[in-house]
Design an enzyme around this catalytic site. Structure first.
Site, short mmCIF file in Angstrom:
data_model
loop_
_atom_site.label_atom_id
_atom_site.label_comp_id
_atom_site.label_asym_id
_atom_site.label_seq_id
_atom_site.Cartn_x
_atom_site.Cartn_y
_atom_site.Cartn_z
N HIS C 48 51.41 46.77 31.31
CA HIS C 48 51.35 46.10 30.02
C HIS C 48 52.69 46.16 29.28
O HIS C 48 53.13 45.20 28.68
CB HIS C 48 50.25 46.76 29.20
CG HIS C 48 49.87 46.01 27.97
ND1 HIS C 48 49.04 44.92 28.02
CD2 HIS C 48 50.20 46.19 26.67
CE1 HIS C 48 48.88 44.45 26.79
NE2 HIS C 48 49.56 45.20 25.95
N SER C 93 47.50 38.63 24.66
CA SER C 93 46.13 38.83 25.14
C SER C 93 45.51 40.09 24.53
O SER C 93 46.21 41.06 24.23
CB SER C 93 46.13 38.99 26.65
OG SER C 93 46.83 40.16 27.01
N HIS C 94 44.21 40.08 24.35
CA HIS C 94 43.47 41.30 24.04
C HIS C 94 42.17 41.27 24.82
O HIS C 94 41.08 41.39 24.27
CB HIS C 94 43.24 41.45 22.53
CG HIS C 94 43.63 42.80 22.03
ND1 HIS C 94 43.07 43.42 20.95
CD2 HIS C 94 44.55 43.69 22.50
CE1 HIS C 94 43.62 44.60 20.77
NE2 HIS C 94 44.53 44.79 21.70
N SER C 312 46.70 53.28 16.92
CA SER C 312 46.18 52.91 15.60
C SER C 312 46.87 51.63 15.15
O SER C 312 48.05 51.43 15.42
CB SER C 312 46.45 54.02 14.58
OG SER C 312 45.63 55.12 14.86
#
Ligand SMILES: Nc1ncnc2c1ncn2[C@@H]1O[C@H](COP(=O)(O)OP(=O)(O)O)[C@@H](O)[C@H]1O
Ligand SMILES: [Mg+2]
Lengths: 80, 232, 737, 80
Positions: C48, C93-94, C312
């Site tokens: 990633h 993208s997620h 976070s």
């Protein structure tokens, strides 16, 4: 010290969320759920050193002023 | 003539309202930051814009009620100043007690952004005089919690005093349930206070007040305000 | 050093590092890493963050052009639009997080891409998204669709950024891996662009935004792993989005960006504090000494490992000019946001992490950031391609009732109305949306100038499955065609490449072919790739998704008053097809729905013809003679005509006569030949259009006239437009009720 | 018969609403509220004739399947 505030809709006020939940429960086979009302629950962590009475009084005020909307909601407070 | 646009943390139609007042209507306009709680008497009209003040967390408008500026808005309104709350602005005015009732979650439980038709119910207010009574206009809504509710006594009062300014209607002006996008009682889309100087409405007139956007039906709201201020 | 866990083979493997990669770690450090350092290597070298499988291929993209201000490599690409303005945009993208928790996964995807854009100094002014879900008959996918759409809405609406467009397809190949790709476009003054550089020795490093919690630790490595049956049970800590805080962060950052205090700024995305600090220092060729005690945190007892790897949301890292710390802090105080000086820029090229005065990690930045592995993975043309590219249309029976076929197609969730989705998105906030969702491309105006920006996102992954090279070319061509239909000149591209497991030679081959197809088409349309994202390992139990190279394209309209929409405007207008009908049935929605076949080859694409058609359309719109323009895509000519009838506010019928020139009826009506645009114009302007088209070399046919209450096509189609509308309108609603 | 389901966020999961409420309580003077977590409360009216055990079992299932999101939330059930 921890307090809990339970906020529920006054009876007579329509609860579209609860109704939708009840409907979904029915669709997945839980016919025993005749009615559902959805409310809110707040867990408040209080600073040390408050007396139980003082805590209860303050949290009740918080609920009156902010956590519940008096036009449509009731609330109860629990301090432990 | 001077407009003030209140900026709460999370307001997001503040720029849009500023643009209308300043560039479309051509009047002096300033943003008012919610922490700068000073007297508003220098303004001729206060706009409480839409958006998600405080993220709409807890209940829309609930936290903004305790922002420092809200006390000033109340003072200003109680002194007769013109205040218009749009969408989240309406929710805030209700939580602050300047208008009666509550705005609950839409009955579909979904956020809805679409054009709706409004029927003008009261054109005798500083906010609606440029429309004709019964006129039907197209204005978009964009909200999750616009389902207006008030108890019977309050409703009676609202109707008796002609405080319902717009209702959701069909293009032909029928205030039927099918024309009701969010479940509001009596198809109420906007109300004013008894004195007629405070208006709250869920639809967004600032989103349909320019030709390039393909719809100018909302312009009448701002024109009415300017007319009222010019005359008084 | 603080973390005393022993680095065993299992620990290395659980960090997703191969033996060779670990050898490389040892070489770089000249010693064994500690646990914290190993964690940092593992996220920095995850697929990633490092693009280790894709990097070699991505080099082939055309990335330059006179309009390009910033190409790939920064947080977003930036393209000049004149008048001292530029647009910054990117898609990301997620996918994996959205499969695990659709609302929060999609919401944080939207939050992340908006940060990528405003970190450049650009105010986000429009969002789009590209979604792929599985079969809508499966309850799980109804649930996923509702959650994903609500999550996108929840975040974007609260931010006050309109979601103006998108695309969605449903296919069984996404049953185990959905795709959620989010796009944001921002507006920025071309001389006020901010980059992610940690420059200026001694400058303070400042952390702003939400506090750090234990969210999504190892999110980046998760995004680089295949799902197995256990993944759903593993349930890594879900990252919850806080759009309210991000709205404050946006406003505070833009306010700060009006000053000259900032030297460099970058959002904390995947791999949080680690990747942002390493990337900023690496770009500037500097080092950073960071004091972890100063990192604002939400939970007690967090270890340096957790702090550095936390994902976070709603956090940014920046380097400011020395001496400006207090002024910076004052701005964040105003917005009630945490702001802490957490380190300094150093000159030694080392990332030194301090805890209670002790160095807990010391890592050379360059070898870690730039020295990440680059794999030239083996490739092999998949065997399935021969099996699926064998369509013999002579064996297909011709349906007797074309009306029924058209209604079936309009009722397909891949074709029917997307209103159920986009009505949940605020697509009007900011009062710039000139063309709302429901036309080929969205158009926004820019206040203060006469220009408009058009944008669209398209990829037919079924075509890409049948032929990754051609399918990818078609994706670019269709994007450009959609822009042109709105009256815009295509400017540039961002992509989001979603594929299966790159360690499989067949997948890697698909990837390479797709990149080649995109590149060749981008060169042809002069639309360079300025940003993008790669999402690999979209596989479950060995079943990969179709290759899905999502592409979004942005275009410019010189005079926004001259924009165009797809729906018919007035009775009596002439209907024209620019382009040519061919006998293309391969890869079509018709073939899938009526014959249950996914077979190719996908439709032919002739780039020269495509350009001639697009240039003719654009010139005619600019000349002011076009009343409506609509691209022919899934469902072919008949569906496109039906959409022209029903997608506007006032529905309108049409009577059509087609020159069949020997093409089968079903192919003529429902075949998906490329390079076709349906235009309407007044009769008196036909000559002018013919002149433009013949000059550009685009074929053209006048096929009918707007008017009436029915869509009539030869003697094959005769339907009341109300019936057409109701089939189309409920395609999604009715399947998720 | 009535049941109550209390749904709360797992610890460690960010609660933006709770955070905003706590912040607001602080601004209006309730400094004693150190932390607030917001949850949900469902009041389910059940069909007559269910045994207490059966009710508890069914409502627990409802909570697992629908009322709580197991990825992020815990729940407790009370039947009375
Ligand atoms: N996921 C989505 N989010 C927002 N808008 C969408 C989405 N999917 C489709 N739309 C909008 O719906 C319309 C039709 O979509 P699509 O079928 O992809 O159009 P076309 O095939 O003409 O490109 C477009 O305006 C598109 O922007
Ligand atoms: Mg498309």
């Amino acid at each position: 010290m921890k307090a809990k505030v339970y906020v529920t809709l006054k009876s007579g006020i329509l609860d579209p969320q609860g109704k939708a939940v009840q409907h979904s429960l029915e669709t997945i086979g839980y016919n025993a759920a005749m009615d559902v009302r959805q409310g809110k629950l707040f867990e408040v962590t209080l600073a040390d050193g408050l007396s139980l009475d003082e805590a209860k009084k303050q949290v009740t005020e918080m609920a009156e002023k902010l956590l519940a909307n008096p036009v449509m909601e009731n609330f109860t407070v629990e301090v432990e | 003539m001077k407009f003030g646009v209140i900026v709460f943390p999370g307001s997001n139609c503040d720029h849009d309202c500023y643009h209308i007042a300043k560039h479309v209507m051509g009047h002096d306009t300033s943003y008012v930051w919610h922490k700068d709680a000073s007297d508003l008497s220098g303004y001729d009209c206060i706009i409480v814009p839409g958006g998600f003040s405080y993220g709409d967390y807890l209940r829309p408008g609930a936290i903004a009620k305790y922002s420092p500026i809200t006390e000033e808005i109340k003072k200003y309104a109680n002194g007769g100043g013109l205040v218009i709350g749009i969408c989240n602005g309406f929710q805030i005015l209700i939580e602050a007690g300047l208008l009666p009732g509550v705005l609950m979650r839409n009955r579909s439980l979904k956020f809805i952004c679409q054009d709706v038709y409004l029927k003008m119910e009261n054109t005798d207010t500083p906010f609606s005089s440029e429309y004709s009574a019964g006129q039907v206009v197209k204005v978009p809504i964009a909200h999750h919690d616009g389902n207006y509710f008030a108890d019977d006594a309050t409703l009676k009062d609202l109707e008796a005093n002609n405080q319902v300014v717009f209702r959701y209607a069909t293009v032909k002006g029928e205030t039927s349930d099918e024309a009701n996008p969010n479940g509001s009682v009596s198809n109420i889309a906007g109300i004013c206070n008894k004195n007629r100087n405070v208006l709250g409405m869920m639809p967004h007139p600032e989103r349909c007040a320019e030709k390039v956007l393909g719809n100018k039906d909302g312009l009448g709201i701002f024109r009415s305000i300017v007319k009222h201020l010019t005359q008084s | 050093m603080a973390e005393k866990i022993e680095i065993t083979d299992e620990v290395i493997a659980s960090h997703g590092l191969s033996k060779e990669e670990y050898e490389n770690v040892l070489n770089i450090l000249g010693r064994k890493p500690n646990m914290l350092e190993l964690g940092i290597f593992s996220v920095m070298w995850s697929e990633h963050c490092s693009y280790k499988s894709s990097r070699a291929h991505l080099k082939g993209f055309p990335t330059e052009g006179p309009q390009v201000i910033q190409g790939p490599g920064e947080n977003a690409g930036v393209v000049d639009i004149g008048d001292g303005l530029a647009v910054a945009f990117k898609m990301e993208s997620h996918n994996h997080p959205s499969f695990i928790e659709p609302y929060q996964g999609a919401a944080t995807g939207v939050g992340g891409i908006m940060r990528d854009v405003f970190t450049m100094g650009a105010r986000p002014v429009a969002n789009m998204n590209s979604l792929r879900l599985g079969n809508l008959d499966l309850p799980k996918h109804k649930y996923l669709l509702k959650g994903v759409v609500a999550g996108i809405a929840g975040y974007g609406n609260c931010m006050g950024v309109p979601t103006v467009g998108g695309e969605i397809y449903f296919d069984d190949c996404y049953n185990g891996n959905i795709l959620v790709n989010a796009f944001t476009l921002g507006l920025v003054k071309s001389d006020k662009i901010f980059l992610g550089y940690a420059s200026g020795i001694g400058n303070p490093v400042i952390y702003v935004g939400s506090k750090t919690g234990r969210d999504g630790i190892h999110g980046a490595t998760m995004a680089s792993e295949e799902f197995d049956e256990g993944s759903e049970e593993k349930r890594p800590t879900v990252q919850v989005g806080d759009p309210f805080t991000e709205k404050l962060l946006l406003e505070a950052c833009l306010e700060l960006m009006k000053t000259d205090y900032i030297v460099g700024i970058q959002d904390m995305g995947a791999a949080g504090l680690t990747s942002s600090s390493f990337e900023m220092a690496s770009r500037a060729g500097t080092g950073i000494e960071m004091n972890l005690d100063n990192i604002p945190r939400r939970e007690v007892g967090m270890t340096p490992y957790e702090i550095m790897l936390s994902e976070s949301q709603e956090r940014m890292l920046m380097v400011v000019r020395q001496g400006c710390e207090d002024k910076v802090k004052a701005i964040f105080d105003k917005w009630d946001l945490d702001c802490a000086v957490v380190g300094r820029v150093t000159d030694d090229g080392i990332m030194r992490l301090m805890e209670k005065g002790v160095a807990v990690a010391e890592l050379p930045i360059e070898p870690l950031a730039e020295g990440a592995p680059v794999y030239h993975r083996p490739m092999e043309r998949p065997a399935y391609l021969d099996e699926v590219n064998c369509l013999d249309i002579s064996t297909l029976s011709l349906p007797d009732d074309m009306n029924a076929v058209l209604l079936d197609l309009l009722d397909s969730p891949n074709i029917g109305s997307r209103q159920w989705i986009y009505n949940q998105y605020d697509h009007m906030v900011r009062t710039d949306t000139v063309t709302l969702p429901g036309s080929d491309a969205a158009v926004i105006r820019i206040k203060g100038i006469s220009k408009g920006i058009a944008m669209t996102v398209n990829c037919n992954s079924r075509y890409c499955y049948l032929d990754p090279y051609k399918g990818s070319q078609i994706a670019i061509a269709e994007n450009a065609r959609n822009l042109v239909c709105s009256g815009a000149k295509p400017l540039a591209v961002t992509d989001c490449l979603n594929f299966g497991n790159p360690e499989k030679p067949e997948i890697m081959w698909q990837f390479a072919e797709a990149v080649k197809g995109l590149s060749d088409a981008c060169i042809s349309f002069e639309t360079p790739v300025v940003s993008g994202n790669v999402s690999l390992y979209n596989e479950t139990k060995g079943e990969a998704i179709y290759p899905t190279p999502g592409v979004a394209m942005v275009g410019l309209i010189d005079d926004v008053e001259r924009h165009c929409t797809q729906y018919f405007k007035s009775a009596g207008d002439q209907i024209v097809v620019l382009g040519k009908n061919l006998e293309d049935l391969g890869g079509s929605e018709y073939l899938k729905i009526e014959h249950g076949l996914v077979e190719g080859p996908p439709p032919a694409l002739d780039l020269e013809l495509e350009k001639a058609v697009q240039e003719s359309c654009l010139e005619a719109i600019r000349a002011g003679i076009v009343k409506s323009a609509h691209d022919c895509a899934e469902g072919g000519l008949a569906v496109a005509l039906a959409e022209c009838c029903i997608s506007g506010e006032n529905m309108m019928g049409a009577s059509i006569e087609l020159d069949s020139s020997g093409i089968r009826r079903d192919a003529l009506l429902f075949g998906e030949s490329q390079s076709r645009i349906i235009l309407t114009l007044e009769k008196e302007h036909i000559d002018k259009l013919e002149e433009i088209a013949s000059e550009k070399g685009a074929p053209l046919e006048v096929i009918g006239e707007v008017g009436g209450e029915h869509l009539l096509i030869d003697d094959s189609i005769s339907l009341d437009i109300k019936e057409i509308h109701s089939a189309w309108q409920s395609a999604i609603d009715q399947r998720i009720a």
